[in-house]
Structures are given as structure tokens and as C-alpha cells.
Motif scaffolding. Structure first.
Motif, PDB file in Angstrom:
ATOM      1  N   VAL A  46       0.885  -1.259   0.024  1.00 50.23           N
ATOM      2  CA  VAL A  46       0.045   0.064  -0.080  1.00 50.23           C
ATOM      3  C   VAL A  46       0.972   1.160   0.020  1.00 50.23           C
ATOM      4  CG1 VAL A  46      -1.904   1.434   1.289  1.00 50.23           C
ATOM      5  CG2 VAL A  46      -1.756  -1.288   1.289  1.00 50.23           C
ATOM      6  N   LEU A  47       0.635   2.236  -0.902  1.00 51.93           N
ATOM      7  CA  LEU A  47       1.615   3.341  -1.200  1.00 51.93           C
ATOM      8  C   LEU A  47       0.823   4.500  -0.243  1.00 51.93           C
ATOM      9  CD1 LEU A  47       3.136   2.701  -4.787  1.00 51.93           C
ATOM     10  CD2 LEU A  47       4.011   2.126  -2.562  1.00 51.93           C
ATOM     11  N   GLU A  48      -0.239   4.445  -0.652  1.00 49.85           N
ATOM     12  CA  GLU A  48      -1.203   5.768  -0.037  1.00 49.85           C
ATOM     13  C   GLU A  48      -2.524   5.251   0.223  1.00 49.85           C
ATOM     14  OE1 GLU A  48      -2.801   9.862  -1.596  1.00 49.85           O
ATOM     15  OE2 GLU A  48      -1.047   9.108  -2.943  1.00 49.85           O
ATOM     16  N   GLU A  53      -1.984  -4.260   3.341  1.00 48.12           N
ATOM     17  CA  GLU A  53      -0.746  -4.706   3.150  1.00 48.12           C
ATOM     18  C   GLU A  53      -0.614  -6.002   3.197  1.00 48.12           C
ATOM     19  OE1 GLU A  53       3.256  -3.549   2.504  1.00 48.12           O
ATOM     20  OE2 GLU A  53       1.689  -1.836   2.824  1.00 48.12           O
ATOM     21  N   GLY A  54       0.233  -6.478   2.063  1.00 49.61           N
ATOM     22  CA  GLY A  54       0.690  -8.045   2.020  1.00 49.61           C
ATOM     23  C   GLY A  54      -0.460  -8.822   1.494  1.00 49.61           C
TER      24      GLY A  54
END
Length: 97
Positions: A46-48, A53-54
Motif C-alpha cells: 500500500v503506497l497511499e 498490506e501484503g
């Protein structure tokens, strides 16, 4: 116009999920309904914003929104989804006109 189903899955038990038969069954049904996989991969970053996540991410392409909905709402896919019940937290988004 093309449409895409974007699936984000946080697997609770990857081995159990892979053994349940859902992935193979879903792939068969997807193909029968005119879809094709663009990507199927674990380990999203997740960048933003808020995300998983994962998580595993699956993107499938469809000739139209109607074709994607036909697949997703089909009795065959409804039956396949039951195979993965309780094994993952799933989010599905339909994109495209």
C-alpha cells in the motif's frame, strides 16, 4: 467497453485457501463467462491510503460491465465462493462502463 474486477484478498490461512479448490473453480467459471486474468499476485504494498498490506490482488478483464456482473452473480460463481468462506477477507470492485 471493457470492464475490470479488482479483488483484494487478505488470506487468513494461505495453505487452506489454496487447498479449498476455489481458485481453480473460479478460473474455469471466469473463462466460461468471457473473462481473462490480467494479474494474480500476493504481496501487495500500500503506497497511499488505507489498504491491505501484503494482500493478494487479482485483476480480471471483461468485454463489458454486463459480462463481469454475469460472472459475479452467476449460480456457478456463487457456489465457488462458498469454498473460500471464512478463509479470507475479500473486497471486490468493478471498474468500467
Amino acid at each position: 467497453m471493457a470492464a475490470w474486477l479488482v479483488v483484494t484478498a487478505t488470506l487468513k490461512d494461505r495453505d487452506a485457501f489454496m487447498a479449498c479448490g476455489y481458485s481453480q473453480k473460479a478460473a474455469q467459471i471466469l473463462e466460461q463467462h468471457g473473462g481473462r486474468y490480467v494479474i494474480r499476485a500476493p504481496g501487495a504494498t500500500v503506497l497511499e491510503g488505507e489498504g491491505a498490506e501484503g494482500a493478494s490482488v487479482v485483476v480480471s478483464e471483461w468485454p463489458s460491465r454486463e459480462a463481469a456482473l454475469g460472472f459475479y452473480n452467476s449460480p456457478e460463481y456463487t457456489e465457488a465462493k462458498a469454498l473460500r468462506a471464512g478463509l479470507a477477507d475479500i473486497n471486490v470492485t468493478l471498474v468500467g462502463a
